[in-house]
Scaffold this motif. Structure first.
Motif, PDB file in Angstrom:
ATOM      1  N   ARG B 131       0.833  -1.201   0.000  1.00 27.14           N
ATOM      2  CA  ARG B 131       0.000   0.000   0.000  1.00 27.14           C
ATOM      3  C   ARG B 131       0.867   1.250   0.000  1.00 27.14           C
ATOM      4  NH1 ARG B 131      -5.425  -1.191   0.411  1.00 27.14           N
ATOM      5  NH2 ARG B 131      -5.513  -3.348  -0.172  1.00 27.14           N
ATOM      6  N   GLY B 132       0.346   2.271  -0.653  1.00 24.65           N
ATOM      7  CA  GLY B 132       0.988   3.561  -0.574  1.00 24.65           C
ATOM      8  C   GLY B 132       2.243   3.719  -1.409  1.00 24.65           C
ATOM      9  N   HIS B 133       2.426   2.828  -2.369  1.00 24.18           N
ATOM     10  CA  HIS B 133       3.584   2.989  -3.248  1.00 24.18           C
ATOM     11  C   HIS B 133       3.156   3.897  -4.395  1.00 24.18           C
ATOM     12  CE1 HIS B 133       5.865  -0.567  -1.695  1.00 24.18           C
ATOM     13  NE2 HIS B 133       4.648  -0.784  -1.202  1.00 24.18           N
ATOM     14  N   ILE B 134       3.689   5.062  -4.428  1.00 25.88           N
ATOM     15  CA  ILE B 134       3.281   5.964  -5.515  1.00 25.88           C
ATOM     16  C   ILE B 134       4.514   6.612  -6.095  1.00 25.88           C
ATOM     17  CG2 ILE B 134       2.862   7.870  -3.909  1.00 25.88           C
ATOM     18  CD1 ILE B 134       0.551   8.705  -5.797  1.00 25.88           C
ATOM     19  N   SER B 135       4.558   6.716  -7.376  1.00 28.59           N
ATOM     20  CA  SER B 135       5.754   7.307  -7.973  1.00 28.59           C
ATOM     21  C   SER B 135       5.603   8.821  -7.986  1.00 28.59           C
ATOM     22  CB  SER B 135       5.954   6.773  -9.388  1.00 28.59           C
ATOM     23  OG  SER B 135       4.964   7.308 -10.219  1.00 28.59           O
ATOM     24  N   ALA B 136       6.723   9.466  -8.012  1.00 29.24           N
ATOM     25  CA  ALA B 136       6.725  10.931  -7.976  1.00 29.24           C
ATOM     26  C   ALA B 136       5.962  11.483  -9.163  1.00 29.24           C
ATOM     27  CB  ALA B 136       8.160  11.421  -8.001  1.00 29.24           C
ATOM     28  N   GLU B 137       6.135  10.809 -10.285  1.00 27.04           N
ATOM     29  CA  GLU B 137       5.516  11.290 -11.512  1.00 27.04           C
ATOM     30  C   GLU B 137       3.990  11.322 -11.381  1.00 27.04           C
ATOM     31  OE1 GLU B 137       5.711  10.131 -16.200  1.00 27.04           O
ATOM     32  OE2 GLU B 137       6.745   8.895 -14.730  1.00 27.04           O
ATOM     33  N   LYS B 141       1.352  14.496 -11.199  1.00 23.50           N
ATOM     34  CA  LYS B 141       0.194  14.610 -12.087  1.00 23.50           C
ATOM     35  C   LYS B 141      -1.088  14.850 -11.285  1.00 23.50           C
ATOM     36  CE  LYS B 141       1.286  13.316 -16.493  1.00 23.50           C
ATOM     37  NZ  LYS B 141       1.123  12.334 -17.490  1.00 23.50           N
ATOM     38  N   LEU B 142      -1.206  14.108 -10.173  1.00 24.14           N
ATOM     39  CA  LEU B 142      -2.420  14.232  -9.375  1.00 24.14           C
ATOM     40  C   LEU B 142      -2.524  15.593  -8.684  1.00 24.14           C
ATOM     41  CD1 LEU B 142      -2.662  10.686  -7.797  1.00 24.14           C
ATOM     42  CD2 LEU B 142      -4.159  11.668  -9.512  1.00 24.14           C
ATOM     43  N   CYS B 143      -1.361  16.220  -8.533  1.00 27.29           N
ATOM     44  CA  CYS B 143      -1.371  17.530  -7.897  1.00 27.29           C
ATOM     45  C   CYS B 143      -1.528  18.646  -8.920  1.00 27.29           C
ATOM     46  CB  CYS B 143      -0.089  17.734  -7.097  1.00 27.29           C
ATOM     47  SG  CYS B 143       0.011  16.625  -5.714  1.00 27.29           S
ATOM     48  N   THR B 144      -1.427  18.336 -10.184  1.00 32.18           N
ATOM     49  CA  THR B 144      -1.571  19.370 -11.226  1.00 32.18           C
ATOM     50  C   THR B 144      -2.611  18.920 -12.245  1.00 32.18           C
ATOM     51  OG1 THR B 144       0.255  18.313 -12.377  1.00 32.18           O
ATOM     52  CG2 THR B 144       0.801  20.231 -11.047  1.00 32.18           C
ATOM     53  N   GLU B 171      -0.626   3.481 -12.785  1.00 28.16           N
ATOM     54  CA  GLU B 171      -0.341   4.683 -13.566  1.00 28.16           C
ATOM     55  C   GLU B 171      -1.319   5.776 -13.133  1.00 28.16           C
ATOM     56  OE1 GLU B 171      -0.997   3.127 -17.378  1.00 28.16           O
ATOM     57  OE2 GLU B 171       0.852   1.949 -17.365  1.00 28.16           O
ATOM     58  N   ASP B 172      -1.039   7.005 -13.607  1.00 28.96           N
ATOM     59  CA  ASP B 172      -1.977   8.068 -13.225  1.00 28.96           C
ATOM     60  C   ASP B 172      -3.286   7.873 -13.988  1.00 28.96           C
ATOM     61  OD1 ASP B 172      -2.454  10.336 -15.362  1.00 28.96           O
ATOM     62  OD2 ASP B 172      -0.446   9.516 -15.664  1.00 28.96           O
ATOM     63  N   SER B 210      -6.201  -1.082  -9.641  1.00 25.90           N
ATOM     64  CA  SER B 210      -5.777   0.243 -10.037  1.00 25.90           C
ATOM     65  C   SER B 210      -6.993   1.004 -10.559  1.00 25.90           C
ATOM     66  CB  SER B 210      -4.721   0.116 -11.130  1.00 25.90           C
ATOM     67  OG  SER B 210      -4.758   1.227 -11.968  1.00 25.90           O
ATOM     68  N   PRO B 211      -7.116   2.285 -10.208  1.00 32.03           N
ATOM     69  CA  PRO B 211      -8.212   3.082 -10.756  1.00 32.03           C
ATOM     70  C   PRO B 211      -8.239   3.035 -12.282  1.00 32.03           C
ATOM     71  CG  PRO B 211      -7.182   4.258  -8.959  1.00 32.03           C
ATOM     72  CD  PRO B 211      -6.355   3.030  -9.189  1.00 32.03           C
ATOM     73  N   VAL B 212      -7.059   2.985 -12.868  1.00 38.12           N
ATOM     74  CA  VAL B 212      -7.016   2.921 -14.335  1.00 38.12           C
ATOM     75  C   VAL B 212      -7.706   1.651 -14.811  1.00 38.12           C
ATOM     76  CG1 VAL B 212      -5.498   2.873 -16.342  1.00 38.12           C
ATOM     77  CG2 VAL B 212      -4.869   4.221 -14.336  1.00 38.12           C
TER      78      VAL B 212
END
Lengths: 310, 963
Positions: B131-137, B141-144, B171-172, B210-212
């Motif tokens: 849980r909670g593994h998220i890439s910076a990329e 994206k989620l913040c912009t 992925e995002d 994944s949401p995707v």
């Protein structure tokens, strides 16, 4: 072993046999010239075989030695009646050779030491000492001991090992060690070509050769063992820790510790040595064949005098 | 210098620090991280300042500080791990060729370099189970998020989903959100669809989706199918979630990703609802729910039974079948098939209650076999065949399970895994064929079966093969086909000629093969004879075929005819007692090894992990003594990037020294190595050696004979072979061939040797010695000796007639397999002109029992030829019946005879005792014979691609008598 030889061996191994008398009578009977060399209380019998073909001076005189004494109260068949008979019965064959073989035979006395006696009491030591005094230099000695059981030739290199140990500690033994090493190496060809090179070097055995070695004569013990016994001895020796081995040897080869240490390493066929069970029934024909063949091989094998000079 | 002072050295870092100080929330934590991390990472590092920037960004935007996260910072060729307080955790070398482990199908995520290695990698956030593994990329994206998306979707919810539940592969979702949004707008779907979809995203994410994937595979699918009807759409969305919840309810546990439900989701629900499944596509929703209920109830029943191996049996076997059935069958069949499968798993697991039995189940072969069937049933028309085949397969496996996996089971599994079973009829045919072949008592059962399965289609045909097999010594499918077409009287003649040729070929290396009934078949006949003669378990049929296909002219007879004249002699047989007085210790030691090996967990990372830790251990050990050098090695040299060729000077020296240390020093290491070897062997990781198959019967024998006094020569010998010969072979293989597959670090260390220390071959020998010591290999010999009865005087001693003859044709290229020297395909001596393989043939039994290998070399400063013996390689299982000493003496005499014939001056033997023979008794005999024998210097150094033999000094065994 032919019938005559077996008969002679039986007589020779009787408890009441006067072995010296027997040998003198035997030699007289066979009309073999000999002389007796007394040293202390020992009487050694020298048989020179140079009447028909004189010894070649540029080669060493190969002196085949077997002790004829035994531990009192034992038949002494393997130790060492068999070797004595093997040498006596080789005389006829050596005489009939049509080349100079440079072989002489000495039957020594007082090989078996009594408790409390030291090496200088040994007949062979005294004999070698006498040879040195007489300035006899061209002799090399092949000491035949325990040659009655088995089919595999054994070259006893305890002497060489002993000298090596001494040389490692004291430089004055270097010359002697080099001398013996040279002799041993030059004999390697003989062993390697004899019976397809099937022989073993065993460093734990010694006999009269020590007496000769200590008087700076090259000497080598020859024995015979069953192949399986020789293997067992080898494997036992592999298991010995080097340090322990050196420690025990350092105490002297005549020491009680050394003998005790060696006991479990000795071949099974020698278990009866110095016992009443050392009888001629335990001897094997194959051993007599090996020695017979080896002596004839040795007769052809000449070691130049210049190369191994004391 | 403390961390803050260090931060001040870098303008950018200090600026960020000041920014962190001003944060409303988590300011203290962020600052602490920055100050502490600056103590461990050079402040000039861009990676570090990037990390600061992103961390501040995350805290600002999400108001969450990743307390449980670990941060991974790449520095040159290593990665440094820090915790969220900025404390140093560890550093690792970057190894590029690790296999990546999957997410859902293969359990917990391992840190893997194959994940996108950004300069700062948020994939290493660790907070619970994947849980909670998220890439910076993705986070950026989620913040912009673009404004249009913000209008429709609740982005804060999506971001929270990612921060709480994501794993590195997610992925995002922006693109997918955009696609769904477009569809919603275009079709004018009701506004409440957005809320339904967001709920599905949250629910799916909780279960690890994944949401995707949820958007693309479930939402879009449902929108297309049921979008026009809001009620049905809601119901469909509900159904997906309901299936997962049904299991949740059945097990009564929270779906927090750590319970057994996670397993059920992976193994059952995902295959069922995946887009390519027919399960939710072809029925109405209520019906699907009903069907799923049936499956789920049975699933619960099976998986809540207290059987030990249910899960082990199901993994990678049942689940592959589930996925396959879901893809290809109609919903009704899916239900039936899955319930049948679950019944099967239930039945098998109820019968397997020990590790021994589980090992016997031969799981790897089931997997292989199923993969084979999958390959062959690609077309739709074959699907029903496959279903029927699997049903039949389940039946036969259940039958074998009841019979406790008899020998036929192994054979069946060999065929199943080899792809020979293609229809339910093949299973019946197999059973009949096995019954018939048993009557022949042939040693070639597998090959015969293979040909039968390939050629025979009816009883008559099968009988023909059996007739041929029972009379002809040579078996080959091509010969059989030609022979079958001959007239009946010529068939008999052909078999007579074939048998005669077989015997003569073995005894006479110069024979020309010609059988008039089978013209133009010479090459095939010779190959077939060779296959019959080379019955080494260490060599598969495919390997033999490969070697035969790659023959070279160098193998043609090219040495003196004196060597191809045989030398015959007799050797006495030994007499064995039927039972040993085996000690309890012997049995318990073996039991322990077997148990430990059988309990291993199959983990594909195992090998790499062990290898890497060995290297690390070596480097750290070295570091203790020469810290700066060690650090230098770790940080700067190419040794750790696998560029072996660039290694020079000190780096090479250090690296190799590590290798040598690793391989020679530690007792603990030796013990670990034993474990590794056992596990590798028994888990079948060692490929192509067939060790697993070989190991199987003797291990079972020993496990089934717990009492005293029950061992015989027949049970001890195979065990000895496994432990001593296969270990030796494996170690050699590992150090020479397999090391190429190791990670670069290990590879470097395993492949290089350096002057003055051990070469890899010597290392291999050292490992073997350690293993032999710790495995008490001597005990096998002691047990066998105990069995060796004393000869009774007067009893007639049986003897065998032996022939030794030099040979250098196709057969002889397999010389290293005829014996048990332990080197597998290592040397190319056969191609050398001066190499002499001498066959040892037991003419009483007509068995090629081994080889003696020799060379011609020359002493320094002399033209006299030396006949140099390099090894006596004989089958242990053969020599064990003979008096070894007797054999050795006779063989030695024969060698002298050969040496005399070729006019050699000397018969010598190399001094490297380890390579003399794979057979311990022969090695001991040679050792005793060689001891204190004179030496001679030769100018020969023989180099092979894999190994150099230095023959500068050899021992003399025989010398030609001087004239």
């Amino acid at each position: 072993m032919n019938e005559q030889m077996r008969e002679d061996l039986t007589q020779f191994c009787r408890f009441d046999c006067d072995r010296y008398e027997f040998l003198i009578n035997w030699l007289n009977r066979e009309e073999i010239s000999h002389s007796v060399i007394p040293t202390g209380s020992a009487r050694h019998i020298l048989i020179r075989l140079d009447k028909i073909r004189p010894y070649l001076k540029r080669y060493h005189v190969k002196t085949l030695v077997a002790h004829y004494d035994r531990v009192d109260g034992t038949p002494g068949a393997n130790d060492n009646s068999s070797a004595v008979m093997q040498l006596l019965y080789s005389i006829d064959k050596l005489k009939s050779l049509n080349f100079a073989h440079n072989i002489q035979i000495i039957l020594t006395d007082k090989e078996e030491l009594m408790p409390g006696e030291s090496l200088v009491n040994q007949g062979a030591y005294q004999l070698a000492n006498l040879f040195r005094e007489k300035n006899i230099n061209n002799c090399i000695f092949f000491v035949f001991d325990m040659c009655g059981i088995g089919d595999t030739l054994i070259s006893g290199r305890a002497g060489l090992q002993l000298l090596k140990n001494k040389y490692d500690n004291e430089i004055r033994f270097k010359k002697m060690y080099d001398h013996m090493r040279h002799f041993s190496d030059s004999l390697a060809d003989l062993f390697l070509s004899f019976r397809d090179g099937e022989y073993f070097n065993l460093n734990s055995l010694f006999s009269d050769d020590l007496g000769f070695l200590l008087n700076r004569y090259p000497a080598l013990q020859i024995s015979v063992l069953p192949y399986s016994d020789a293997l067992a001895v080898k494997n036992n020796l592999f298991r010995i820790d080097d340090e322990k081995w050196n420690e025990v040897q350092g105490k002297g080869v005549l020491s009680a510790e050394y003998r005790e240490f060696l006991k479990p390493l000795l071949p099974q066929s020698w278990n009866s040595n110095h016992k009443s069970s050392d009888s001629i029934e335990r001897l094997t024909d194959s051993a007599f064949d090996v020695i017979d063949e080896f002596i004839l091989e040795l007769a052809q094998y000449q070691i130049p005098y210049g190369e191994v000079n004391s | 210098m403390n961390g803050l002072q260090t931060l001040k050295l870098n303008k950018k870092a200090y600026k960020l620090y000041l920014r962190a100080k001003k944060l409303n929330l988590w300011s203290k934590e962020t600052c602490t991280f920055m100050v502490n991390s600056a103590r461990h990472i050079p402040i000039s590092s861009n990676e570090l300042s990037d990390l600061f920037e992103i961390l501040i960004f995350v805290v600002e935007k999400t108001e969450i500080f990743p307390i449980e996260a670990q941060f991974r910072i790449k520095l040159n060729n290593k990665v440094v791990y820090l915790n969220s307080s900025g404390d140093f955790l560890e550093q690792r070398l970057i190894i590029n060729d690790n296999k990546i482990n999957g997410h859902l199908s293969q359990g917990p995520i391992m840190l893997s370099p194959k994940l996108d290695l950004k300069s700062v990698d948020f994939s290493t956030f660790i907070s619970g189970y994947f849980r909670g593994h998220i890439s910076a990329e993705v986070l950026k994206k989620l913040c912009t998020v673009p404004e249009p998306l913000k209008v429709v979707w609740n982005i804060a919810v999506v971001r929270t989903i990612y921060l709480k539940f994501s794993h590195p592969r997610w992925e995002d979702p922006l693109d997918s959100l955009y696609v769904v949004q477009q569809l919603l707008i275009a079709k004018e779907y009701p506004r409440n669809y957005v809320r339904l979809i967001e709920n599905a995203l949250v629910n799916g994410a909780r279960l690890g989706f994944s949401p995707v994937d949820v958007l693309n595979k479930i939402v879009l699918h449902n929108l297309e199918m049921y979008g026009d009807d809001p009620d049905t759409f809601a119901e469909a969305m509900q159904l997906d979630w309901a299936m997962a919840r049904r299991l949740n309810a059945l097990f009564g546990k929270e779906n927090d990703g750590t319970t057994f439900n996670q397993y059920s989701l992976q193994k059952l629900i995902i295959p069922l609802i995946s887009p390519d499944s027919r399960f939710i596509k072809e029925q109405n929703l209520a019906e699907i729910d009903r069907m799923f209920r049936d499956i789920a109830i049975r699933w619960k029943e099976v998986f809540t039974q207290p059987y030990r191996y249910t899960k082990d049996l199901f993994d990678n076997y049942g689940d592959i079948y589930v996925a396959n059935v879901c893809r290809n069958e109609s919903p009704d069949y899916i239900r039936k098939e899955l319930i049948r499968l679950l019944n099967h798993i239930d039945f098998i697991s109820s019968r397997i209650d020990s590790e021994k039995q589980y090992t016997r189940f031969l799981k790897p072969l089931h997997i292989e076999g199923f993969e084979e069937i999958k390959k062959k049933t690609g077309s739709k028309s074959r699907q029903s065949v496959m279903r029927l085949l699997m049903q039949k397969h389940f039946e036969i496996i259940e039958e074998y399970t009841i019979l406790e996996f008899p020998i036929d089971y192994r054979q069946y599994m060999t065929f199943f895994s080899g792809g020979f079973i293609q229809s339910p009829d093949d299973i019946d045919f197999f059973q009949n064929a096995v019954r018939n072949i048993r009557k022949l008592n042939s040693t070639e059962t597998d090959e015969i079966l293979r040909v039968m399965m390939a050629f025979a289609s009816d009883v008559k045909e099968t009988q023909k093969i059996l007739d041929y097999i029972s009379t002809c010594k040579i078996f080959d499918r091509q010969i059989y086909q030609k022979w079958k077409d001959l007239k009946e009287d010529r068939q008999d003649e052909a078999i007579y000629s074939l048998n005669k040729t077989f015997d003569r070929y073995l005894l006479d290396p110069t024979i020309e093969i010609s059988i008039k009934e089978l013209p133009k078949m010479e090459r095939i006949i010779e190959n077939a004879i060779i296959k019959q003669l080379i019955k080494s378990p260490r060599l598969s049929r495919q390997e033999i075929d490969y070697m035969l296909a790659n023959e070279t002219t160098a193998m043609e007879p090219m040495f003196s005819s004196e060597l191809t004249k045989p030398v015959d002699f007799s050797v006495d047989e030994k007499v064995y007692a039927t039972k040993s007085s085996s000690s309890q210790e012997f049995i318990s030691v073996r039991h322990r090894f077997v148990n430990r090996a059988a309990s291993m967990a199959s983990d594909e990372m195992y090998r790499n992990r062990i290898a890497t830790s060995l290297i690390k251990a070596g480097v750290y050990h070295y570091g203790n003594n020469y810290s700066d050098v060690s650090l230098e090695v770790m940080n700067n040299f190419q040794i750790f990037t696998g560029e072996v060729n660039n290694l020079t000077g000190k780096a090479a020296e250090v690296g190799r020294e590590c290798a040598s240390w690793i391989l020679t020093q530690e007792k603990v290491l030796a013990v670990k190595t034993i474990n590794l070897m056992e596990e590798l062997i028994l888990s079948g990781i060692i490929e192509n050696t067939h060790v697993t198959k070989q190991a199987y019967p003797p291990f079972s024998d020993i496990m089934e004979k717990p009492e005293r006094d029950t061992f015989t020569k027949e049970t001890i010998l195979p065990l000895k072979e496994i432990y001593s010969i296969y270990f030796r072979e494996y170690i050699n293989d590992f150090c020479i061939n397999q090391s190429a597959q190791l990670p670069p670090v290990a590879r470097t260390l395993f492949q290089k040797s350096f002057p003055g220390t051990e070469t890899m071959m010597e290392c291999a020998q050292i490992i073997y010695k350690n293993l032999a010591y710790y495995l008490d290999l001597d005990q096998f010999d002691l047990e066998l000796n105990a069995l060796n009865s004393q000869r009774v005087p007067g009893l007639e001693v049986k003897s065998r007639k032996i022939r030794m003859v030099g040979g250098k044709r196709k057969l002889d290229q397999f010389f290293s397999y005829a014996g048990e020297m332990g080197y597998k395909g290592l040397f190319n001596e056969i191609k050398r002109k001066d190499f002499i393989p001498i066959r040892i043939i037991d003419t009483t039994t007509m068995i090629l029992s081994g080889y003696i290998t020799a060379f011609f070399v020359y002493p320094s400063n002399s033209r006299n030829r030396i006949f140099l013996l390099t090894g006596i390689h004989i089958k242990e299982s053969w020599i064990i019946d003979l008096d070894e000493t007797n054999f050795y003496r006779e063989a030695r005499k024969a060698l002298v005879n050969f040496a005399k014939r070729v006019d050699a001056e000397l018969l010598c033997v190399t001094q490297s005792g380890e390579v003399h023979s794979g057979c311990s008794s022969i090695r001991n005999l040679m050792k005793a014979d060689l001891d204190d024998k004179p030496l001679i210097k030769t100018s020969a150094v023989l180099k092979f691609p894999e190994k150099s033999f230095n023959f500068s000094e050899v021992s003399i065994l025989w010398k030609k008598k001087s004239e």
